[in-house]
Design a protein around this motif. Structure first.
Motif, mmCIF file in Angstrom:
data_model
loop_
_atom_site.group_PDB
_atom_site.id
_atom_site.type_symbol
_atom_site.label_atom_id
_atom_site.label_comp_id
_atom_site.label_asym_id
_atom_site.label_seq_id
_atom_site.Cartn_x
_atom_site.Cartn_y
_atom_site.Cartn_z
ATOM 1 N N GLU A 51 1.641 1.889 -5.249
ATOM 2 C CA GLU A 51 1.424 2.251 -3.843
ATOM 3 C C GLU A 51 1.599 1.044 -2.927
ATOM 4 N N ALA A 52 1.038 -0.082 -3.332
ATOM 5 C CA ALA A 52 1.144 -1.294 -2.508
ATOM 6 C C ALA A 52 2.603 -1.719 -2.361
ATOM 7 N N TYR A 53 3.342 -1.685 -3.458
ATOM 8 C CA TYR A 53 4.759 -2.056 -3.438
ATOM 9 C C TYR A 53 5.549 -1.085 -2.567
ATOM 10 N N ALA A 54 5.317 0.204 -2.745
ATOM 11 C CA ALA A 54 6.032 1.219 -1.959
ATOM 12 C C ALA A 54 5.740 1.070 -0.468
ATOM 13 N N ASN A 55 4.473 0.855 -0.128
ATOM 14 C CA ASN A 55 4.106 0.721 1.290
ATOM 15 C C ASN A 55 4.760 -0.490 1.929
ATOM 16 N N ARG A 56 4.853 -1.594 1.199
ATOM 17 C CA ARG A 56 5.504 -2.779 1.752
ATOM 18 C C ARG A 56 7.010 -2.553 1.899
ATOM 19 N N LEU A 57 7.610 -1.876 0.926
ATOM 20 C CA LEU A 57 9.039 -1.556 1.030
ATOM 21 C C LEU A 57 9.305 -0.663 2.248
ATOM 22 N N ILE A 58 8.419 0.287 2.485
ATOM 23 C CA ILE A 58 8.561 1.181 3.646
ATOM 24 C C ILE A 58 8.490 0.363 4.937
ATOM 25 N N GLN A 59 7.549 -0.563 4.985
ATOM 26 C CA GLN A 59 7.386 -1.410 6.170
ATOM 27 C C GLN A 59 8.665 -2.197 6.452
ATOM 28 N N GLU A 60 9.234 -2.814 5.418
ATOM 29 C CA GLU A 60 10.453 -3.608 5.597
ATOM 30 C C GLU A 60 11.649 -2.711 5.921
ATOM 31 N N PHE A 61 11.694 -1.525 5.306
ATOM 32 C CA PHE A 61 12.771 -0.564 5.561
ATOM 33 C C PHE A 61 12.766 -0.157 7.037
ATOM 34 N N PHE A 77 16.106 5.215 -1.481
ATOM 35 C CA PHE A 77 15.825 3.798 -1.693
ATOM 36 C C PHE A 77 14.567 3.618 -2.544
ATOM 37 N N LEU A 78 13.485 4.291 -2.157
ATOM 38 C CA LEU A 78 12.234 4.163 -2.898
ATOM 39 C C LEU A 78 12.353 4.718 -4.315
ATOM 40 N N SER A 79 13.029 5.840 -4.466
ATOM 41 C CA SER A 79 13.129 6.438 -5.799
ATOM 42 C C SER A 79 13.889 5.531 -6.756
ATOM 43 N N LYS A 80 14.880 4.801 -6.239
ATOM 44 C CA LYS A 80 15.631 3.875 -7.105
ATOM 45 C C LYS A 80 14.783 2.671 -7.485
ATOM 46 N N LEU A 81 14.095 2.086 -6.524
ATOM 47 C CA LEU A 81 13.296 0.900 -6.829
ATOM 48 C C LEU A 81 12.063 1.210 -7.665
ATOM 49 N N LEU A 82 11.507 2.402 -7.489
ATOM 50 C CA LEU A 82 10.319 2.785 -8.248
ATOM 51 C C LEU A 82 10.674 3.554 -9.519
ATOM 52 N N SER A 90 8.731 12.444 -2.132
ATOM 53 C CA SER A 90 8.411 13.460 -1.123
ATOM 54 C C SER A 90 7.002 14.007 -1.306
ATOM 55 N N LYS A 91 6.601 14.221 -2.560
ATOM 56 C CA LYS A 91 5.265 14.757 -2.822
ATOM 57 C C LYS A 91 4.180 13.759 -2.432
ATOM 58 N N LYS A 92 4.451 12.483 -2.633
ATOM 59 C CA LYS A 92 3.463 11.458 -2.332
ATOM 60 C C LYS A 92 3.278 11.278 -0.825
ATOM 61 N N PHE A 93 4.382 11.243 -0.109
ATOM 62 C CA PHE A 93 4.326 10.950 1.320
ATOM 63 C C PHE A 93 4.452 12.239 2.126
ATOM 64 N N VAL A 94 3.309 12.915 2.271
ATOM 65 C CA VAL A 94 3.250 14.177 3.021
ATOM 66 C C VAL A 94 2.303 13.994 4.204
ATOM 67 N N GLY A 95 2.296 14.965 5.086
ATOM 68 C CA GLY A 95 1.388 14.930 6.236
ATOM 69 C C GLY A 95 1.693 13.775 7.161
ATOM 70 N N SER A 96 0.651 13.013 7.519
ATOM 71 C CA SER A 96 0.836 11.902 8.464
ATOM 72 C C SER A 96 1.639 10.758 7.861
ATOM 73 N N ASN A 97 1.723 10.709 6.523
ATOM 74 C CA ASN A 97 2.512 9.663 5.863
ATOM 75 C C ASN A 97 3.930 10.111 5.548
ATOM 76 N N CYS A 98 4.322 11.274 6.051
ATOM 77 C CA CYS A 98 5.626 11.856 5.724
ATOM 78 C C CYS A 98 6.770 10.916 6.112
ATOM 79 N N ILE A 99 7.675 10.677 5.165
ATOM 80 C CA ILE A 99 8.807 9.794 5.448
ATOM 81 C C ILE A 99 10.017 10.580 5.913
ATOM 82 N N GLY A 100 9.988 11.906 5.721
ATOM 83 C CA GLY A 100 11.077 12.750 6.221
ATOM 84 C C GLY A 100 12.442 12.266 5.805
ATOM 85 N N LYS A 101 13.389 12.384 6.720
ATOM 86 C CA LYS A 101 14.774 11.979 6.443
ATOM 87 C C LYS A 101 15.047 10.680 7.206
#
Length: 172
Positions: A51-61, A77-82, A90-101
């Motif tokens: 989670e920590a790694y994914a959140n930081r990658l999202i921030q930089e993205f 991008f996340l699916s390849k790195l993780l 998609s299942k992880k990042f839903v609701g207010s954390n939704c990454i969408g397209k």
């Protein structure tokens, strides 16, 4: 003499065919080269390190500061790195954390304004998060002893996100 007549009657040479198109590089290749031995895709519960790694990658993205090709989607991008199925993202990042397209757009001006120290600091932080994530994956593999628990239909995508998200401006 016959050979000279045949040579002069030969049609003009045709221009050479254009070379085949060069395949585009993989978007995440500059960040994390693919391992030589392909391990099975990760599934199930997210570790705190993941989670920590994914959140930081999202921030930089979202900041547009990664060495990616414009048009790369955050989910891919996340699916390849993780090393997991994009649906797990998609299942992880839903609701207010939704990454969408969300699509990557490089911000050249912002990248050019970074000092070498800032770039080095970001690279170091990302590599440390990645190392912790990979260490945890290796630790989990060795503790399981190769047995696979659970079933495919268990829905263990970690849908409830109970962690704070660095993607929303926190962290670093």
């Amino acid at each position: 003499k016959v050979a000279q007549q045949n040579a002069s009657a030969a049609p003009a040479p045709t221009p050479p065919e254009p070379p085949p198109p060069v395949p585009e590089p993989q978007p995440a290749a500059a960040v994390a080269p693919e391992p030589k031995k392909r391990s099975p895709l990760r599934r199930g519960k997210w570790t705190p390190e993941e989670e920590a790694y994914a959140n930081r990658l999202i921030q930089e993205f979202k900041a547009g500061l990664l060495p990616l090709t414009d048009g790369t989607t955050l989910r891919t991008f996340l699916s390849k790195l993780l090393n997991c199925d994009p649906m797990r993202i998609s299942k992880k990042f839903v609701g207010s954390n939704c990454i969408g397209k969300q699509v990557f757009r490089r911000r050249g001006a912002d990248v050019n304004n970074l000092t070498p120290d800032e770039i080095e600091k970001t690279r170091f932080e990302l590599s440390e998060l990645e190392k912790k994530f990979l260490d945890r994956v290796a630790q989990n593999k060795s503790s399981k002893g190769g047995s696979s628990k659970g079933s495919r239909s268990s829905g263990g995508g970690g849908g409830s996100s109970n962690s704070t998200s660095a993607a929303n401006g926190g962290g670093g």
